[in-house]
Structures are given as structure tokens and as C-alpha cells.
Design a protein around this motif. Sequence first.
Motif, PDB file in Angstrom:
ATOM      1  N   GLU A 152    -121.982  83.947  33.419  1.00 16.83           N
ATOM      2  CA  GLU A 152    -121.644  85.353  33.634  1.00 16.83           C
ATOM      3  C   GLU A 152    -122.703  85.956  34.555  1.00 16.83           C
ATOM      4  OE1 GLU A 152    -119.801  88.598  30.570  1.00 16.83           O
ATOM      5  OE2 GLU A 152    -121.534  87.468  29.898  1.00 16.83           O
ATOM      6  N   VAL A 153    -122.314  86.925  35.378  1.00 19.05           N
ATOM      7  CA  VAL A 153    -123.257  87.520  36.318  1.00 19.05           C
ATOM      8  C   VAL A 153    -122.948  88.999  36.522  1.00 19.05           C
ATOM      9  CG1 VAL A 153    -121.905  86.874  38.353  1.00 19.05           C
ATOM     10  CG2 VAL A 153    -124.356  87.253  38.590  1.00 19.05           C
ATOM     11  N   ALA A 154    -124.012  89.774  36.726  1.00 15.93           N
ATOM     12  CA  ALA A 154    -123.895  91.183  37.112  1.00 15.93           C
ATOM     13  C   ALA A 154    -124.952  91.444  38.176  1.00 15.93           C
ATOM     14  CB  ALA A 154    -124.120  92.094  35.915  1.00 15.93           C
TER      15      ALA A 154
ATOM     16  N   MET B 190    -122.450 101.098  44.341  1.00 17.86           N
ATOM     17  CA  MET B 190    -122.879 100.674  45.670  1.00 17.86           C
ATOM     18  C   MET B 190    -124.407 100.592  45.696  1.00 17.86           C
ATOM     19  SD  MET B 190    -121.628  99.763  48.615  1.00 17.86           S
ATOM     20  CE  MET B 190    -119.949 100.243  48.415  1.00 17.86           C
ATOM     21  N   ILE B 191    -124.909  99.536  46.269  1.00 17.39           N
ATOM     22  CA  ILE B 191    -126.351  99.346  46.436  1.00 17.39           C
ATOM     23  C   ILE B 191    -126.682  99.640  47.899  1.00 17.39           C
ATOM     24  CG2 ILE B 191    -128.242  97.679  46.345  1.00 17.39           C
ATOM     25  CD1 ILE B 191    -126.500  96.090  44.315  1.00 17.39           C
ATOM     26  N   ILE B 192    -127.717 100.439  48.126  1.00 16.14           N
ATOM     27  CA  ILE B 192    -128.158 100.714  49.498  1.00 16.14           C
ATOM     28  C   ILE B 192    -129.522 100.066  49.667  1.00 16.14           C
ATOM     29  CG2 ILE B 192    -128.703 102.467  51.210  1.00 16.14           C
ATOM     30  CD1 ILE B 192    -126.802 104.331  49.668  1.00 16.14           C
ATOM     31  N   THR B 193    -129.571  99.025  50.480  1.00 12.18           N
ATOM     32  CA  THR B 193    -130.812  98.297  50.716  1.00 12.18           C
ATOM     33  C   THR B 193    -131.080  98.213  52.205  1.00 12.18           C
ATOM     34  OG1 THR B 193    -132.002  96.225  50.301  1.00 12.18           O
ATOM     35  CG2 THR B 193    -129.630  96.046  50.560  1.00 12.18           C
ATOM     36  N   GLY B 194    -132.203  98.731  52.621  1.00 16.03           N
ATOM     37  CA  GLY B 194    -132.562  98.708  54.035  1.00 16.03           C
ATOM     38  C   GLY B 194    -131.545  99.409  54.915  1.00 16.03           C
ATOM     39  N   GLY B 195    -130.892 100.444  54.391  1.00 16.69           N
ATOM     40  CA  GLY B 195    -129.906 101.189  55.159  1.00 16.69           C
ATOM     41  C   GLY B 195    -128.518 100.568  55.170  1.00 16.69           C
TER      42      GLY B 195
ATOM     43  N   ASN C  85    -125.078  99.235  53.091  1.00 13.69           N
ATOM     44  CA  ASN C  85    -124.322  99.373  51.852  1.00 13.69           C
ATOM     45  C   ASN C  85    -123.876  97.996  51.385  1.00 13.69           C
ATOM     46  OD1 ASN C  85    -124.559 102.142  51.972  1.00 13.69           O
ATOM     47  ND2 ASN C  85    -122.555 102.434  52.901  1.00 13.69           N
ATOM     48  N   VAL C  86    -124.156  97.695  50.124  1.00 12.43           N
ATOM     49  CA  VAL C  86    -123.830  96.388  49.570  1.00 12.43           C
ATOM     50  C   VAL C  86    -122.989  96.590  48.308  1.00 12.43           C
ATOM     51  CG1 VAL C  86    -124.788  94.263  48.604  1.00 12.43           C
ATOM     52  CG2 VAL C  86    -125.970  95.410  50.481  1.00 12.43           C
ATOM     53  N   SER C  87    -121.856  95.913  48.244  1.00 10.00           N
ATOM     54  CA  SER C  87    -120.991  95.982  47.074  1.00 10.00           C
ATOM     55  C   SER C  87    -121.412  94.919  46.057  1.00 10.00           C
ATOM     56  CB  SER C  87    -119.537  95.748  47.471  1.00 10.00           C
ATOM     57  OG  SER C  87    -118.746  95.552  46.333  1.00 10.00           O
ATOM     58  N   PRO C  88    -121.790  95.317  44.843  1.00  7.91           N
ATOM     59  CA  PRO C  88    -122.159  94.336  43.821  1.00  7.91           C
ATOM     60  C   PRO C  88    -121.014  93.381  43.487  1.00  7.91           C
ATOM     61  CG  PRO C  88    -122.694  96.556  43.079  1.00  7.91           C
ATOM     62  CD  PRO C  88    -121.925  96.682  44.349  1.00  7.91           C
ATOM     63  N   VAL C  89    -119.788  93.870  43.560  1.00  7.05           N
ATOM     64  CA  VAL C  89    -118.628  93.059  43.191  1.00  7.05           C
ATOM     65  C   VAL C  89    -118.493  91.830  44.097  1.00  7.05           C
ATOM     66  CG1 VAL C  89    -116.107  93.075  42.956  1.00  7.05           C
ATOM     67  CG2 VAL C  89    -117.439  95.056  42.242  1.00  7.05           C
ATOM     68  N   GLU C  90    -118.754  92.003  45.382  1.00  2.00           N
ATOM     69  CA  GLU C  90    -118.656  90.878  46.321  1.00  2.00           C
ATOM     70  C   GLU C  90    -119.676  89.792  45.974  1.00  2.00           C
ATOM     71  OE1 GLU C  90    -118.985  89.978  51.125  1.00  2.00           O
ATOM     72  OE2 GLU C  90    -119.299  92.007  50.389  1.00  2.00           O
ATOM     73  N   ILE C  91    -120.880  90.190  45.638  1.00  2.00           N
ATOM     74  CA  ILE C  91    -121.929  89.227  45.299  1.00  2.00           C
ATOM     75  C   ILE C  91    -121.608  88.556  43.967  1.00  2.00           C
ATOM     76  CG2 ILE C  91    -124.400  88.939  44.890  1.00  2.00           C
ATOM     77  CD1 ILE C  91    -124.702  91.605  46.559  1.00  2.00           C
TER      78      ILE C  91
ATOM     79  N   ALA D 232    -129.668  89.949  40.898  1.00  2.00           N
ATOM     80  CA  ALA D 232    -128.589  89.331  40.127  1.00  2.00           C
ATOM     81  C   ALA D 232    -129.099  89.011  38.725  1.00  2.00           C
ATOM     82  CB  ALA D 232    -128.112  88.056  40.810  1.00  2.00           C
ATOM     83  N   PHE D 233    -128.373  89.488  37.731  1.00  2.00           N
ATOM     84  CA  PHE D 233    -128.662  89.193  36.335  1.00  2.00           C
ATOM     85  C   PHE D 233    -127.670  88.117  35.915  1.00  2.00           C
ATOM     86  CE2 PHE D 233    -130.180  93.400  37.199  1.00  2.00           C
ATOM     87  CZ  PHE D 233    -131.378  93.470  36.517  1.00  2.00           C
ATOM     88  N   VAL D 234    -128.193  86.946  35.567  1.00  2.64           N
ATOM     89  CA  VAL D 234    -127.345  85.773  35.382  1.00  2.64           C
ATOM     90  C   VAL D 234    -127.494  85.198  33.978  1.00  2.64           C
ATOM     91  CG1 VAL D 234    -126.827  83.452  36.252  1.00  2.64           C
ATOM     92  CG2 VAL D 234    -127.629  85.222  37.836  1.00  2.64           C
ATOM     93  N   LYS D 235    -126.347  84.945  33.346  1.00  2.00           N
ATOM     94  CA  LYS D 235    -126.316  84.146  32.128  1.00  2.00           C
ATOM     95  C   LYS D 235    -125.927  82.758  32.613  1.00  2.00           C
ATOM     96  CE  LYS D 235    -124.276  83.879  27.557  1.00  2.00           C
ATOM     97  NZ  LYS D 235    -123.333  84.498  26.616  1.00  2.00           N
ATOM     98  N   ARG D 236    -126.800  81.787  32.372  1.00  2.00           N
ATOM     99  CA  ARG D 236    -126.624  80.476  32.994  1.00  2.00           C
ATOM    100  C   ARG D 236    -126.513  79.359  31.963  1.00  2.00           C
ATOM    101  NH1 ARG D 236    -132.849  79.195  34.927  1.00  2.00           N
ATOM    102  NH2 ARG D 236    -133.785  79.744  32.926  1.00  2.00           N
ATOM    103  N   SER D 237    -126.026  78.231  32.441  1.00  3.88           N
ATOM    104  CA  SER D 237    -126.120  77.025  31.635  1.00  3.88           C
ATOM    105  C   SER D 237    -127.478  76.404  31.957  1.00  3.88           C
ATOM    106  CB  SER D 237    -124.971  76.073  31.942  1.00  3.88           C
ATOM    107  OG  SER D 237    -124.968  75.702  33.289  1.00  3.88           O
TER     108      SER D 237
END
Length: 103
Positions: free
Chosen positions: A26-28, A1-6, A8-14, A43-48
Amino acid sequence: MIITGGENVSPVEIESTLSLHPDVIEVAVAGMPHERWGQEVTAFVKRSAGLEPETLDAYCRQSDLANFKRPRRYVFVADLPKSPVGKILRRMLQSGDYQTEDE
């Protein structure tokens, strides 16, 4: 879980949203330290070839993703660090243990 500005953000949803973009291989998503917000959604992205941060940001704005969940930074990596069983190692991303495309 990421807490930004109070919030809660789920990385999986993004990750689910970004992985639907046709140029994302691919993305994380991980929370990186930020002075004001506590953590910054990154976001860490492997892109074309040719995919730019602005394109991904516009894609997120057009999706159902809430604005506070939208990544504020995109890092383009050669590969995402994984465990022997294929699980993405977010702690390595957070510690800076990855290679960008340019390296």
C-alpha cells in the motif's frame, strides 16, 4: 496537489506508479515541508520484506514518471492512517501521526 520547486505534482499519479511494484502493499504520497523546494514529494509505503528505497527510486526512474515527480524520500510505515470509510488521511501523514515499521 503538491507544489515542489514551482511544479504541481499529483500524488495520485505517483501512487499509481508505485502501487504497481510487486513488493508495495500500500502507498500514499504527500508533500512534506522543505526549505528550498517548498514541499518535498514523500512516499509512505507499506512494504513486503526486503524492499529498499533505492529499489523504489530505480523503479520510478524506469517508469514514465517525470523526474520532478519522483519521490525524494521514502518512509516505510506499519500501516497507513485511514478514515472509518477507508480513505487515506494524508494530513495525519503530514503531521507525523503514523507508525514506522520499526516502532
